[in-house]
Write an enzyme that holds these catalytic residues in place. Structure first.
Site, PDB file in Angstrom:
ATOM      1  N   CYS A   1      37.121  33.716  37.143  1.00 44.33           N
ATOM      2  CA  CYS A   1      38.261  33.075  37.802  1.00 44.33           C
ATOM      3  C   CYS A   1      37.820  31.828  38.579  1.00 44.33           C
ATOM      4  O   CYS A   1      37.471  30.826  37.976  1.00 44.33           O
ATOM      5  CB  CYS A   1      39.013  34.065  38.683  1.00 44.33           C
TER       6      CYS A   1
ATOM      7  N   HIS B   1      40.356  38.201  35.404  1.00 42.97           N
ATOM      8  CA  HIS B   1      39.503  39.065  36.236  1.00 42.97           C
ATOM      9  C   HIS B   1      38.953  40.219  35.389  1.00 42.97           C
ATOM     10  O   HIS B   1      39.484  41.333  35.406  1.00 42.97           O
ATOM     11  CB  HIS B   1      40.276  39.571  37.457  1.00 42.97           C
TER      12      HIS B   1
ATOM     13  N   GLU C   1      36.379  41.945  35.851  1.00 42.41           N
ATOM     14  CA  GLU C   1      35.860  43.055  36.657  1.00 42.41           C
ATOM     15  C   GLU C   1      36.917  44.127  36.925  1.00 42.41           C
ATOM     16  O   GLU C   1      36.577  45.293  37.118  1.00 42.41           O
ATOM     17  CB  GLU C   1      35.267  42.516  37.976  1.00 42.41           C
TER      18      GLU C   1
END
Ligand code: MN
Length: 254
Positions: A116, A222, A224
């Site tokens: 990001c 994102h 993660e």
């Protein structure tokens, strides 16, 4: 030995609303990044943005790889623009720290994984620029890139270039991803190639032009927060930790 991976953190100012409560000052790294690195076999170390540029070298000496996490907007002064009214929060010390960190990591050839804001920082550090605000600056039929649903929910698709390393790692040509950004790459740095775009043409993933020389990969979504959605996003963390391990053993042999 497991590679040590630095994960950039942010300051309290990044957390909206929290400032209204007297919680004191704190450094914050989203656990998802840290766990993503640990699950992939790396040793995560959180890097607070209070380290001055003069100390970045000492920090990098202990690292085998770098994860640039998401967060606040990067000051447009780094790509020669004045701020537009729609620009969000910026944290000058974080910007300064991360730009110095990227510069030092590039000199050392450390594998870098940007997420990001991390993708945006990499592009600007290597001469590119950003849209300060997609809805007002991108034009055309721009998608909703700032979703209001939880981070683990995908909201738009990306088309992945199958000939890129990112394509290899993801193992998929189309992928549904989450979207938590209102900025994006405008002019791409010459050092990078585009690996994925959303349907409106916004750049969603990039990698270094020559990955065997310097391993740099970044995604606008994102990753993660989507590790449970399937192997694709976990593969990104694993590929980065593998590259950091190779870098560490090359350095040990030299
Ligand atoms: Mn998006």
């Amino acid at each position: 030995m497991a590679p040590v991976i630095g994960v950039t953190a942010t300051l309290r100012d990044d957390v909206e609303k929290v400032a209204e409560r007297p919680l004191g000052k704190f450094v914050r790294a989203d656990l998802d990044y840290v766990e993503g690195v640990a699950e992939a076999g790396g040793v995560p170390v959180v890097l607070p943005p209070v380290v001055g540029p003069e100390s970045v070298d000492a920090l990098l000496d202990g690292l085998n790889g770098l994860v640039l996490s998401g967060g606040s907007d990067l000051s447009p002064s780094y790509y020669g623009e004045e701020p537009v009214p729609e620009m969000g929060i910026t944290i000058p010390e974080r910007d300064e720290f991360e730009m110095a960190l990227v510069e030092g990591a590039l000199l050392r050839g450390l594998p870098i994984f940007g997420i990001c804001r991390g993708l945006q920082v990499l592009n600007v550090a290597l001469g590119g620029s950003l849209y300060q605000d997609l809805p007002t600056q991108f034009g055309g039929d721009v998608l909703k890139h700032r979703q209001e649903t939880p981070k683990w929910q995908p909201t738009h698709e990306v088309e992945v270039d199958g000939s890129s390393l990112v394509g290899d790692i993801l193992g998929s040509r189309t992928l549904k991803v989450n979207s938590y950004h209102h900025q994006a790459i405008k002019d791409l740095s010459d050092e990078f190639v585009v690996c994925a775009r959303s349907g409106d043409g916004v750049i969603e993933a990039i990698e270094a032009r020559n990955m065997s020389e310097c391993w740099i990969l970044a995604v606008q979504w994102h990753a993660e927060a989507m590790r449970e959605a399937g192997p694709e996003q976990r593969n990104l963390f694993e590929a980065h930790v593998d590259a950091a391990e190779r870098h560490a053993s090359r350095r040990a042999a030299a």
